[in-house]
Design an enzyme around this catalytic site. Sequence first.
Site, PDB file in Angstrom:
ATOM      1  N   GLY A  12       0.807  -1.215   0.000  1.00 48.11           N
ATOM      2  CA  GLY A  12       0.000   0.000   0.000  1.00 48.11           C
ATOM      3  C   GLY A  12       0.833   1.255   0.000  1.00 48.11           C
ATOM      4  O   GLY A  12       1.945   1.291  -0.530  1.00 48.11           O
ATOM      5  N   GLY A  15       4.160   0.432   2.135  1.00 46.86           N
ATOM      6  CA  GLY A  15       5.002  -0.642   1.600  1.00 46.86           C
ATOM      7  C   GLY A  15       5.521  -0.360   0.201  1.00 46.86           C
ATOM      8  O   GLY A  15       6.712  -0.566  -0.084  1.00 46.86           O
ATOM      9  N   VAL A  97       1.483   0.776  15.569  1.00 44.03           N
ATOM     10  CA  VAL A  97       0.896  -0.227  16.458  1.00 44.03           C
ATOM     11  C   VAL A  97       0.954   0.278  17.894  1.00 44.03           C
ATOM     12  O   VAL A  97       1.726   1.186  18.197  1.00 44.03           O
ATOM     13  CB  VAL A  97       1.680  -1.557  16.379  1.00 44.03           C
ATOM     14  N   GLU A 126       7.080   4.338  10.248  1.00 42.69           N
ATOM     15  CA  GLU A 126       7.209   5.250   9.096  1.00 42.69           C
ATOM     16  C   GLU A 126       6.671   6.621   9.490  1.00 42.69           C
ATOM     17  O   GLU A 126       5.748   6.724  10.293  1.00 42.69           O
ATOM     18  CB  GLU A 126       6.472   4.669   7.884  1.00 42.69           C
ATOM     19  N   LYS A 185       6.223   6.892  17.540  1.00 44.55           N
ATOM     20  CA  LYS A 185       5.357   7.092  16.368  1.00 44.55           C
ATOM     21  C   LYS A 185       4.021   7.702  16.805  1.00 44.55           C
ATOM     22  O   LYS A 185       3.563   8.700  16.237  1.00 44.55           O
ATOM     23  CB  LYS A 185       5.135   5.748  15.665  1.00 44.55           C
ATOM     24  N   PHE A 237      -8.018  19.091  11.636  1.00 48.49           N
ATOM     25  CA  PHE A 237      -7.216  18.115  10.891  1.00 48.49           C
ATOM     26  C   PHE A 237      -8.067  16.927  10.488  1.00 48.49           C
ATOM     27  O   PHE A 237      -9.030  16.568  11.156  1.00 48.49           O
ATOM     28  CB  PHE A 237      -5.988  17.662  11.698  1.00 48.49           C
ATOM     29  N   CYS A 241      -4.640   9.248   9.893  1.00 44.32           N
ATOM     30  CA  CYS A 241      -3.691   8.941  10.975  1.00 44.32           C
ATOM     31  C   CYS A 241      -3.900   9.709  12.269  1.00 44.32           C
ATOM     32  O   CYS A 241      -3.869   9.119  13.346  1.00 44.32           O
ATOM     33  CB  CYS A 241      -2.274   9.195  10.493  1.00 44.32           C
ATOM     34  N   PHE A 242      -4.077  11.022  12.192  1.00 43.14           N
ATOM     35  CA  PHE A 242      -4.039  11.806  13.429  1.00 43.14           C
ATOM     36  C   PHE A 242      -5.101  11.362  14.429  1.00 43.14           C
ATOM     37  O   PHE A 242      -4.804  11.043  15.573  1.00 43.14           O
ATOM     38  CB  PHE A 242      -4.181  13.302  13.118  1.00 43.14           C
ATOM     39  N   LYS A 244      -6.901   8.677  14.474  1.00 44.51           N
ATOM     40  CA  LYS A 244      -6.731   7.259  14.817  1.00 44.51           C
ATOM     41  C   LYS A 244      -5.621   7.094  15.863  1.00 44.51           C
ATOM     42  O   LYS A 244      -5.785   6.396  16.865  1.00 44.51           O
ATOM     43  CB  LYS A 244      -6.379   6.489  13.541  1.00 44.51           C
TER      44      LYS A 244
HETATM   45  C1  UGA Z   1       0.626  12.640   9.011  1.00 39.48           C
HETATM   46  C2  UGA Z   1       2.012  13.078   9.544  1.00 39.48           C
HETATM   47  O1  UGA Z   1       2.294  14.404   9.098  1.00 39.48           O
HETATM   48  C3  UGA Z   1       3.106  12.129   9.059  1.00 39.48           C
HETATM   49  O2  UGA Z   1       4.368  12.485   9.642  1.00 39.48           O
HETATM   50  C4  UGA Z   1       2.743  10.701   9.487  1.00 39.48           C
HETATM   51  O3  UGA Z   1       3.735   9.765   9.056  1.00 39.48           O
HETATM   52  C5  UGA Z   1       1.414  10.340   8.872  1.00 39.48           C
HETATM   53  O4  UGA Z   1       0.407  11.264   9.356  1.00 39.48           O
HETATM   54  C6  UGA Z   1       1.081   8.915   9.270  1.00 39.48           C
HETATM   55  O5  UGA Z   1       1.066   8.604  10.460  1.00 39.48           O
HETATM   56  O6  UGA Z   1       0.939   8.079   8.364  1.00 39.48           O
HETATM   57  P1  UGA Z   1      -0.735  13.044   6.727  1.00 39.48           P
HETATM   58  O7  UGA Z   1      -1.906  12.510   7.481  1.00 39.48           O
HETATM   59  O8  UGA Z   1      -0.448  12.522   5.376  1.00 39.48           O
HETATM   60  O9  UGA Z   1       0.622  12.801   7.607  1.00 39.48           O
HETATM   61  O10 UGA Z   1      -0.964  14.595   6.554  1.00 39.48           O
HETATM   62  P2  UGA Z   1      -0.512  15.956   7.267  1.00 39.48           P
HETATM   63  O11 UGA Z   1       0.207  16.767   6.272  1.00 39.48           O
HETATM   64  O12 UGA Z   1       0.146  15.719   8.561  1.00 39.48           O
HETATM   65  O13 UGA Z   1      -1.929  16.670   7.513  1.00 39.48           O
HETATM   66  C7  UGA Z   1      -2.907  16.127   8.409  1.00 39.48           C
HETATM   67  C8  UGA Z   1      -4.101  17.066   8.555  1.00 39.48           C
HETATM   68  O14 UGA Z   1      -3.741  18.219   9.316  1.00 39.48           O
HETATM   69  C9  UGA Z   1      -4.642  17.607   7.227  1.00 39.48           C
HETATM   70  O15 UGA Z   1      -6.052  17.629   7.286  1.00 39.48           O
HETATM   71  C10 UGA Z   1      -4.091  19.007   7.159  1.00 39.48           C
HETATM   72  O16 UGA Z   1      -4.861  19.869   6.380  1.00 39.48           O
HETATM   73  C11 UGA Z   1      -4.133  19.403   8.626  1.00 39.48           C
HETATM   74  N1  UGA Z   1      -3.188  20.483   8.972  1.00 39.48           N
HETATM   75  C12 UGA Z   1      -1.850  20.323   8.823  1.00 39.48           C
HETATM   76  C13 UGA Z   1      -3.686  21.676   9.502  1.00 39.48           C
HETATM   77  O17 UGA Z   1      -4.906  21.848   9.661  1.00 39.48           O
HETATM   78  N2  UGA Z   1      -2.809  22.677   9.840  1.00 39.48           N
HETATM   79  C14 UGA Z   1      -1.463  22.530   9.694  1.00 39.48           C
HETATM   80  O18 UGA Z   1      -0.722  23.488  10.037  1.00 39.48           O
HETATM   81  C15 UGA Z   1      -0.972  21.333   9.173  1.00 39.48           C
END
Ligand code: UGA
Length: 453
Positions: A12, A15, A97, A126, A185, A237, A241-242, A244
């Site tokens: 995915g 990976g 995890v 990651e 993580k 946000f 991921c966040f 969860k």
């Molecule tokens: C996030 C983390 O940034 C990665 O480091 C992590 O590896 C990943 O989760 C994961 O655990 O797999 P991601 O979910 O792809 O990555 O996206 P982000 O760029 O972090 O944005 C997350 C959310 O926060 C988005 O909705 C974005 O719009 C929001 N955000 C981000 C804000 O509202 N304000 C900000 O200043 C930054």
Amino acid sequence: MAVKQICCIGAGYVGGPTCAVIAYKCPDIDVTVVDLNKSRIDAWNSDELPIYEVNTPTKTYGIGKGRAADLKYVESCARHIASVTTGHKIVVEKSTVPVRAAASISRILTANNKPGSTYQVLSNPEFLAEGTAIVNLLKPDRVLIGGENSVLGQQAIKALVDVYAHWVPNEKIIKTNTWSSELSKLAANAFLAQRISSINAMSAVCEVTGADVCEVANAIGKDTRIGDKFLNASIGFGGSCFQKDVLNLVYLCEALNLPEVADYWQQVIEINNYQRRRFASRIIGSLFNTVSGKQITLLGFAFKKDTGDTRESSSIYVSKYLLDEGAHLVIYDPKVPEKQIKRELQHPTITENPATVDDLVSICHDPYEACSGSHAIAVCTEWDEFKTLDYQRIFEKMLKPAFIFDGRGILPHAKLAEIGFQVEAIGKMVGKEGQFHVGSSNNILSPTSRVLP
Ligand code: UGA
């Protein structure tokens, strides 16, 4: 103990790119990626690459439902590894995890191993963000490897360090014990989410005091101890991921009998939900306290720009609150397919009656058409193209007063106000600086009285 072959389970979002980069940087290592889903493998072998998140989903049943990680896939993976491997193997845990999952994996492996086979389990989380995965892999801020504090454990760590050392500078490779690596993580995502909730909480204060959240973010971000990243106020946000991972951390803390710590992190989620409701409330309040039958255009549905991913996107919740009030939504997103938007909005947790979505939501493929005839526009994703639309043209086709709600702080507010828009932006009082809203007769923003329950 040099690594000669790597088999990655799961083709995915993690990976695929990770192994592509390892194979690219380590020609001496034979890299194979496997997946239960044959069509996903076929897609990787074609010109149309699939990018799906590798899942460590949240449990949807039983104890910890909605919060704890569902480890059934990790467990079945471990059992499968034990059933097919011989000799000495290093098993690397990359999925997010709960802390001490490596111990469970290790127990399953050793309880089922074939004679003569041994295992070392490493944690190597990651830190890829969607849309920047390859850059994050090629130039990581850090690589984290956790393992057992034993001779064999240290040998395994060294073997994995040598793989990354093909392209990652030594000082960026951090070695820890297994539990620190697993917890780091969750902690990294919790801290990032907490920063967004912190600036979003400030945006609420800004809106009622006349402070400007961008100016505040800039001022505090210049302090090198705080730093300037992840301080963009938003409608909350989203992403897979966040939420969860924070919920996972909360669940873990409860399970560890640390209720105060659990409550602290839970608050990050509460503020995020509050921010989504607050944005919808502001739209409703501004539109003279009713959106029933009114057409509102949502620009953007993805959880962030440059992706078609809508998982946990705040747009879903803003849409839900507006639909609950009877608004007609016209949604435009440059990347998200119509079916996917409808599926998100028709999910049983969002609506009790999927037919309402068919009645009240239309999807447009052109932003100008989407805005035509609307009472209000709400920018929900920070797509670059929204910054440069012809807003004069859009204004002319809208009902007046024409409202625009900038949920991402990306639009040219002064220019829009000059055209004639009523501009409302997160964390700002556009064109109303100096007015203090609390208690005023046109108090549309008072967080306590106006926010949806
Ligand atoms: C996030 C983390 O940034 C990665 O480091 C992590 O590896 C990943 O989760 C994961 O655990 O797999 P991601 O979910 O792809 O990555 O996206 P982000 O760029 O972090 O944005 C997350 C959310 O926060 C988005 O909705 C974005 O719009 C929001 N955000 C981000 C804000 O509202 N304000 C900000 O200043 C930054």
